[in-house]
Write a protein that holds these residues in place. Structure first.
Motif, PDB file in Angstrom:
ATOM      1  N   ARG A 249      -1.123   6.919  12.303  1.00 60.28           N
ATOM      2  CA  ARG A 249      -0.089   7.278  11.326  1.00 60.28           C
ATOM      3  C   ARG A 249      -0.718   7.986  10.144  1.00 60.28           C
ATOM      4  NH1 ARG A 249       3.541   2.124  10.451  1.00 60.28           N
ATOM      5  NH2 ARG A 249       4.132   3.383   8.670  1.00 60.28           N
ATOM      6  N   PRO A 252      -0.745   9.708   3.455  1.00 60.40           N
ATOM      7  CA  PRO A 252      -1.614  10.434   2.528  1.00 60.40           C
ATOM      8  C   PRO A 252      -2.010   9.618   1.297  1.00 60.40           C
ATOM      9  CG  PRO A 252       0.626  11.326   2.494  1.00 60.40           C
ATOM     10  CD  PRO A 252       0.574  10.330   3.597  1.00 60.40           C
ATOM     11  N   GLU A 253      -1.126   8.748   0.832  1.00 62.79           N
ATOM     12  CA  GLU A 253      -1.383   8.030  -0.415  1.00 62.79           C
ATOM     13  C   GLU A 253      -2.272   6.814  -0.134  1.00 62.79           C
ATOM     14  OE1 GLU A 253      -0.633   9.080  -3.430  1.00 62.79           O
ATOM     15  OE2 GLU A 253      -1.794   7.326  -4.010  1.00 62.79           O
ATOM     16  N   THR A 256      -0.819   3.303  -0.511  1.00 62.17           N
ATOM     17  CA  THR A 256       0.102   2.952   0.565  1.00 62.17           C
ATOM     18  C   THR A 256      -0.674   2.591   1.834  1.00 62.17           C
ATOM     19  OG1 THR A 256       1.555   4.652  -0.354  1.00 62.17           O
ATOM     20  CG2 THR A 256       2.197   3.708   1.747  1.00 62.17           C
ATOM     21  N   SER A 263      -1.040  -5.726   4.517  1.00 62.78           N
ATOM     22  CA  SER A 263       0.182  -6.424   4.896  1.00 62.78           C
ATOM     23  C   SER A 263       0.361  -6.466   6.416  1.00 62.78           C
ATOM     24  CB  SER A 263       1.391  -5.750   4.239  1.00 62.78           C
ATOM     25  OG  SER A 263       1.495  -4.409   4.672  1.00 62.78           O
ATOM     26  N   GLN A 265       0.772  -4.086   8.579  1.00 62.67           N
ATOM     27  CA  GLN A 265       1.642  -3.097   9.220  1.00 62.67           C
ATOM     28  C   GLN A 265       0.842  -2.101  10.043  1.00 62.67           C
ATOM     29  OE1 GLN A 265       4.883  -1.585   6.766  1.00 62.67           O
ATOM     30  NE2 GLN A 265       4.349  -3.076   5.206  1.00 62.67           N
TER      31      GLN A 265
ATOM     32  N   PHE B 149       6.856   8.193  -8.706  1.00 66.44           N
ATOM     33  CA  PHE B 149       5.644   7.785  -7.985  1.00 66.44           C
ATOM     34  C   PHE B 149       5.369   6.294  -8.221  1.00 66.44           C
ATOM     35  CE2 PHE B 149       1.084   7.041  -7.866  1.00 66.44           C
ATOM     36  CZ  PHE B 149       0.752   7.576  -6.637  1.00 66.44           C
ATOM     37  N   ILE B 153       5.666   3.094  -5.569  1.00 66.08           N
ATOM     38  CA  ILE B 153       4.539   2.202  -5.278  1.00 66.08           C
ATOM     39  C   ILE B 153       4.922   0.754  -5.595  1.00 66.08           C
ATOM     40  CG2 ILE B 153       2.226   1.551  -6.060  1.00 66.08           C
ATOM     41  CD1 ILE B 153       1.850   3.885  -4.420  1.00 66.08           C
ATOM     42  N   MET B 154       5.645   0.543  -6.712  1.00 62.93           N
ATOM     43  CA  MET B 154       6.056  -0.810  -7.105  1.00 62.93           C
ATOM     44  C   MET B 154       6.981  -1.422  -6.052  1.00 62.93           C
ATOM     45  SD  MET B 154       4.483  -1.970  -9.392  1.00 62.93           S
ATOM     46  CE  MET B 154       4.813  -3.277 -10.526  1.00 62.93           C
ATOM     47  N   LEU B 156       7.274  -0.592  -2.967  1.00 59.53           N
ATOM     48  CA  LEU B 156       6.498  -0.827  -1.745  1.00 59.53           C
ATOM     49  C   LEU B 156       5.685  -2.107  -1.858  1.00 59.53           C
ATOM     50  CD1 LEU B 156       4.775   2.442  -0.476  1.00 59.53           C
ATOM     51  CD2 LEU B 156       6.183   0.874   0.823  1.00 59.53           C
ATOM     52  N   THR B 157       4.993  -2.236  -2.998  1.00 58.71           N
ATOM     53  CA  THR B 157       4.117  -3.392  -3.190  1.00 58.71           C
ATOM     54  C   THR B 157       4.904  -4.683  -3.087  1.00 58.71           C
ATOM     55  OG1 THR B 157       2.769  -2.032  -4.630  1.00 58.71           O
ATOM     56  CG2 THR B 157       2.389  -4.390  -4.722  1.00 58.71           C
ATOM     57  N   VAL B 158       6.060  -4.715  -3.750  1.00 57.68           N
ATOM     58  CA  VAL B 158       6.842  -5.955  -3.773  1.00 57.68           C
ATOM     59  C   VAL B 158       7.521  -6.213  -2.430  1.00 57.68           C
ATOM     60  CG1 VAL B 158       8.783  -7.143  -4.837  1.00 57.68           C
ATOM     61  CG2 VAL B 158       7.233  -5.772  -6.242  1.00 57.68           C
ATOM     62  N   SER B 160       7.463  -4.478   0.566  1.00 61.53           N
ATOM     63  CA  SER B 160       6.833  -4.234   1.853  1.00 61.53           C
ATOM     64  C   SER B 160       5.517  -4.990   1.981  1.00 61.53           C
ATOM     65  CB  SER B 160       6.593  -2.731   2.026  1.00 61.53           C
ATOM     66  OG  SER B 160       6.024  -2.467   3.274  1.00 61.53           O
ATOM     67  N   PHE B 161       4.611  -4.804   1.005  1.00 63.30           N
ATOM     68  CA  PHE B 161       3.280  -5.387   1.145  1.00 63.30           C
ATOM     69  C   PHE B 161       3.272  -6.885   0.852  1.00 63.30           C
ATOM     70  CE2 PHE B 161       1.744  -0.943  -0.280  1.00 63.30           C
ATOM     71  CZ  PHE B 161       2.106  -0.445   0.948  1.00 63.30           C
ATOM     72  N   VAL B 168       6.624   0.133   5.777  1.00 60.46           N
ATOM     73  CA  VAL B 168       6.290   1.475   5.315  1.00 60.46           C
ATOM     74  C   VAL B 168       6.815   2.400   6.408  1.00 60.46           C
ATOM     75  CG1 VAL B 168       4.428   3.083   4.855  1.00 60.46           C
ATOM     76  CG2 VAL B 168       4.187   0.710   4.180  1.00 60.46           C
ATOM     77  N   ASN B 255       5.660  11.593   0.170  1.00 63.33           N
ATOM     78  CA  ASN B 255       4.216  11.374   0.217  1.00 63.33           C
ATOM     79  C   ASN B 255       3.850   9.920  -0.036  1.00 63.33           C
ATOM     80  OD1 ASN B 255       2.384  13.863   0.643  1.00 63.33           O
ATOM     81  ND2 ASN B 255       4.171  14.613  -0.470  1.00 63.33           N
ATOM     82  N   VAL B 256       4.520   9.291  -0.995  1.00 63.22           N
ATOM     83  CA  VAL B 256       4.221   7.876  -1.267  1.00 63.22           C
ATOM     84  C   VAL B 256       4.577   7.016  -0.051  1.00 63.22           C
ATOM     85  CG1 VAL B 256       4.892   5.874  -2.638  1.00 63.22           C
ATOM     86  CG2 VAL B 256       4.443   8.051  -3.758  1.00 63.22           C
ATOM     87  N   PHE B 257       5.712   7.286   0.542  1.00 62.95           N
ATOM     88  CA  PHE B 257       6.176   6.448   1.652  1.00 62.95           C
ATOM     89  C   PHE B 257       5.728   6.970   3.027  1.00 62.95           C
ATOM     90  CE2 PHE B 257       9.025   5.298  -1.761  1.00 62.95           C
ATOM     91  CZ  PHE B 257       9.108   3.930  -1.623  1.00 62.95           C
TER      92      PHE B 257
END
Lengths: 549, 316
Positions: A249, A252-253, A256, A263, A265, B149, B153-154, B156-158, B160-161, B168, B255-257
């Motif tokens: 996958r 880029p970031e 992430t 996590s 994934q 951005f 990220i916030m 996602l962190t909360v 998803s991660f 993601v 890009n972030v996701f």
């Protein structure tokens, strides 16, 4: 409290609790079944691994593209004639063996006769010729592979399973070049599909994995080639890969990517930033693989013909004034090592370890050399001057100056050297400066698992104008002799001795200042076994397996 | 009837003019950026000869005079063939078409979410009491000033991660649309609800509201059926800004996701100086803007019956 104040407080508090949730709560175990001791379980056949990587190839044809990531992500699909082990040793792969002609200009390869491409085509001499012809065809616009062939003259089919590759002069580095994915062997039928299809990832090789579904910007799937029987003997694994499939996958970031790994994934991720490494190492379920990238390390090449640097004393002062130990440690937080030679320690049969520690930072020496060279004045900003001119070292930078080079700038100021980083996004401006020799320093690195990379930097004919990289403008008959000698002799020890001479010469003459060795960091779940870094320090999946979850 | 045809023709001509102007600007800007496109075509790692350079220059028509390059570009634009990407070696139209789906999905989800959120917040905070307005005003200000951005990220962190509720991005999993859509929708919803609340409060003071109340309609109906329509007009005017935010936000969010989409290839194309792709994206954005403006025109008439006769656009 007025209603307005209450509202503000409430909003701030709710934000705070969000932040606390993000930083404070312990990670929920993503794979509760992974309760056993690490690495105890038996590797098994089957299963799938998801890997996260930062970059995505623009063009998937390794014959055309110059991108590292293309070679990396096509390694599972394309086999090569020659295999290069992580220790640098070359051994048979698709070729069962090879002979070098008496004049050193001709390589005769005998091919395996049992190799089938993913489309059912058979590997034979014609197929190999079709690949070399594709690489060198004008239409392919090869950005790298054709260059790797060096003084290539042509290829002839000398038997159903035998080809002869000819060069205009002896070219020993060819065997290592032939082991890279850039010279990987594709199914001849697939090469006829056209550049757009090949670039878009319609790749057919003979490798342990077949190219599967590809969604640009998202992911690439690899599925097991069950008929695989021709893995390199040197790996001890010649049969099909244990994994049913690998999904790569593109994330880029970096934040992430690391989050997806921690996590659960994804099962593995490359390009882990130095700042995140400790976090992954602390995680009970994760582990880290590291490898120093082989080839030319990140280094400053000093223009020995520039008005300033034609004085060897000034070059030497520049070399010794930089406190590389401290700078590399602080900028990369321990992820990259300080370099002592122009070659990375992982470059096979060429790294000269005896150079380690021989040129430590010595500010007093640098100051003395600059005084001797006549740079004794000081201007208002504290930089040294001579005849009213400031001691300015011009370094063209394409794009933005890196944090590292800015740190170097600060360090050089301490001895009165103005490190003038001329950052520009104008490629023409930068290349014109280089072509016209209007610079003192060029900083760059170049990955390649062969000491021959030094030829690109020090051969007298490799000028910037001709597309070469002799930025130090070295034109020394003796250096040329060593480099040609190393291209001519097939004896690894002899080659190593010759490359050692070049490395030492470059330091003694202060033609270059090696800075740091780049390290690739891969994080992975401990449920994944057999994952390893190949010679180019990219993760390799051919031998990987995964515990049942 | 004749006037309606003329109006539509004028709109179409105006739209073409806008697209042409945007495309020309994109062409000029990219011509004016210093630097040799050949360098971006072959990349920094390349090993190529000067002859090969010349060959590449010729193949992409970069050796032609300025005017010839511009005319060729307009010709390609008119026929919808936008040339080949320097980096991907594929037709730009195919590259963009292949990425439209995920971006359209994201933009649509974000739009619906932003509308639902803003209407809900507007109706909930426009009551008699002032404190809900104050709270939401502060929250809206915070959301608008948060870089997407960081917000992405916030989230996602909360979610998803840490909590592991949502993945993601994964092309096979519809749940992966939720967080990106929220990241894109929140700032838009914040602005919309501010504007709509202003409009709603203004409308509630109008005489027709008094009439409606006098007829005994329940307060809920007065607000949602009658007053909200008025509040929607200033919000509609923001559609252009809204579209721009969606397109720009898609670049960051994708890009972030790690989602595929037009934003993702746009960022890559800008970084790699892949000029044909950048020009294609600009042309596409211009077309989207023109289409949105036309749609808004129609929606005005739907929302406000007073406008129907004047513009000649019939709302079905």
């Amino acid at each position: 409290m007025s209603p307005r104040r209450t509202a503000v407080t409430a909003a701030v508090l709710s934000l705070l609790s969000l932040a606390v949730a993000a930083c404070g709560s312990p990670a929920a175990p993503a794979n509760p079944s992974g309760s056993g001791a690490t690495g105890a379980a038996e590797p098994r056949a089957g299963g799938a691994v998801t890997h996260a990587t930062g970059k995505e190839p623009d063009c998937w044809d390794p014959h055309a593209s110059a991108q590292d990531v293309t070679a990396y992500l096509q390694r599972p699909v394309y086999d090569s004639l020659v295999y290069q082990a992580p220790d640098g040793k070359l051994s048979p792969w698709l070729a069962t063996g090879w002979k070098v002609g008496a004049d050193g200009k001709e390589y005769t390869f005998t091919l395996r006769q049992d190799v089938t491409f993913h489309d059912g085509g058979k590997l034979d001499a014609e197929a190999v010729k079709a690949n070399f012809d594709h690489i060198t065809a004008k239409k392919t616009q090869s950005q790298y592979a054709a260059g790797l062939l060096g003084p290539y003259e042509g290829i002839t089919v000398s038997g159903p399973y035998e080809v002869k590759v000819r060069f205009s002069r002896p070219y020993v580095p060819f065997l290592q070049a032939a082991s890279t994915t850039f010279l990987g062997i594709a199914s001849p039928a697939s090469l006829k599909a056209g550049a757009d299809k090949l670039c878009a990832g319609q790749s057919v090789g003979s490798g342990p994995f077949k190219a599967g579904d590809y969604v640009r910007g998202q992911q690439r799937l690899y599925t097991r080639n069950p008929d695989y029987r021709w893995g390199p003997e040197a790996t001890g694994r010649t049969g099909p890969a244990p994994l049913d499939s690998v999904k790569v996958r593109f994330i880029p970031e970096a934040a992430t990517r690391v989050g997806a790994l921690t996590s659960g994934q994804v099962d593995s991720a490359d390009g882990i930033p130095a700042t995140q490494k400790a976090l992954i190492e602390r995680d009970q379920r994760l582990s880290v693989l590291e490898g120093q990238v082989p080839g030319a390390v990140d280094a400053f090449y000093l223009n020995t013909k520039s008005p300033l640097f034609s004085d060897k004393r000034v070059r030497e002062a520049f070399q010794r004034a930089i406190d590389l130990d401290a700078l590399v440690k602080s900028v990369f937080q321990g992820a990259n090592a300080r370099a002592w030679s122009l070659l990375s320690p992982t470059t096979p049969d060429s790294y000269d370890a005896s150079l380690e520690g021989t040129w430590p930072p010595d500010r007093a020496l640098a100051e003395r050399l600059l005084d001797e060279a006549g740079w004794t004045g000081r201007d208002a900003e504290g930089y040294r001057t001579k005849d009213g001119r400031r001691l300015s070292v011009v370094a063209p930078v394409y794009g933005e100056a890196s944090t590292f080079s800015q740190a170097v700038q600060g360090d050089l100021k301490k001895v009165g050297i103005h490190f003038d980083l001329k950052a520009s996004t104008d490629a023409t401006e930068v290349s014109t400066m280089l072509d016209e020799g209007r610079y003192d320093v060029v900083e760059l690195s170049w990955a390649r698992a062969d000491g021959d990379i030094l030829s690109h930097f020090f051969f007298s004919t490799e000028s910037s104008v001709g597309g070469g990289h002799n930025f130090a403008k070295v034109a020394d008959p003796e250096v040329d002799k060593w480099l040609t000698g190393a291209q001519t002799t097939g004896e690894p020890a002899e080659r190593a001795a010759l490359y050692a001479k070049v490395q030492k010469w470059a330091l003694d003459n202060a033609a270059a200042v090696p800075a740091y060795v780049t390290t690739q960091t891969v994080g992975f779940s401990k449920k994944v076994h057999g994952l390893r870094l190949n010679i180019a320090s990219w993760p390799e999946f051919a031998a990987a397996s995964v515990e049942a979850s | 009837m004749g006037s309606a045809v003329r109006t539509v023709a004028a709109r179409v001509a105006g739209g073409i003019l806008v697209v042409w102007a945007a495309a020309t600007c994109a062409f000029l800007v990219l011509q004016l950026i210093p630097g040799d496109p050949v360098n971006s075509i072959i990349g920094s790692n390349a090993l190529v000869s000067p002859e090969q350079r010349a060959e590449i220059r010729h193949q992409y028509g970069l050796d032609l005079p300025f005017a010839a390059q511009y005319l060729a570009y307009l010709g390609r634009l008119a026929t919808g063939r936008l040339g080949d990407s320097y980096q991907l070696q594929q037709p730009v139209s195919e590259v963009i078409a292949g990425q439209l789906g995920p971006t359209a999905q994201l933009a649509l989800a974000a739009t619906v979410l932003a509308l639902v959120l803003s209407v809900a917040v507007t109706v909930a905070t426009s009551g008699r009491a002032a404190w809900p307005r104050r709270v939401s005003g502060v929250v809206e200000l915070l959301v608008v000033s948060t870089p997407s951005f960081w917000l992405g990220i916030m989230l996602l962190t909360v979610f998803s991660f840490r909590l592991g509720w949502l993945p993601v991005s994964d092309s096979g999993d519809a749940r992966s649309l939720i967080l990106p859509a929220f990241t894109l929708a929140l700032p838009i919803a914040a602005v919309l609800s501010q504007v709509m609340r202003e409009g709603l409060l203004g409308a509630l003071e109008q005489p027709f509201v008094l009439t409606a109340r006098a007829r005994g309609l329940p307060e809920r109906t007065v607000r949602s059926r009658h007053a909200l329509r008025h509040a929607a007009l200033p919000a509609l005017t923001l559609a252009g800004w809204f579209t721009g935010t969606l397109l720009g936000g898609a670049v960051v969010v994708e890009n972030v996701f790690a989602r595929s989409g037009v934003g993702r290839i746009t960022l890559q194309a800008v970084a790699d100086r892949d000029l044909p792709v950048v020009q294609g994206v600009v042309a596409l954005s211009a077309v989207v803007f023109v289409a949105v403006s036309a749609l808004v025109e129609v929606l005005y008439a739907v929302v406000d019956p007073r406008l129907r006769r004047r513009t000649g656009v019939t709302a079905a």
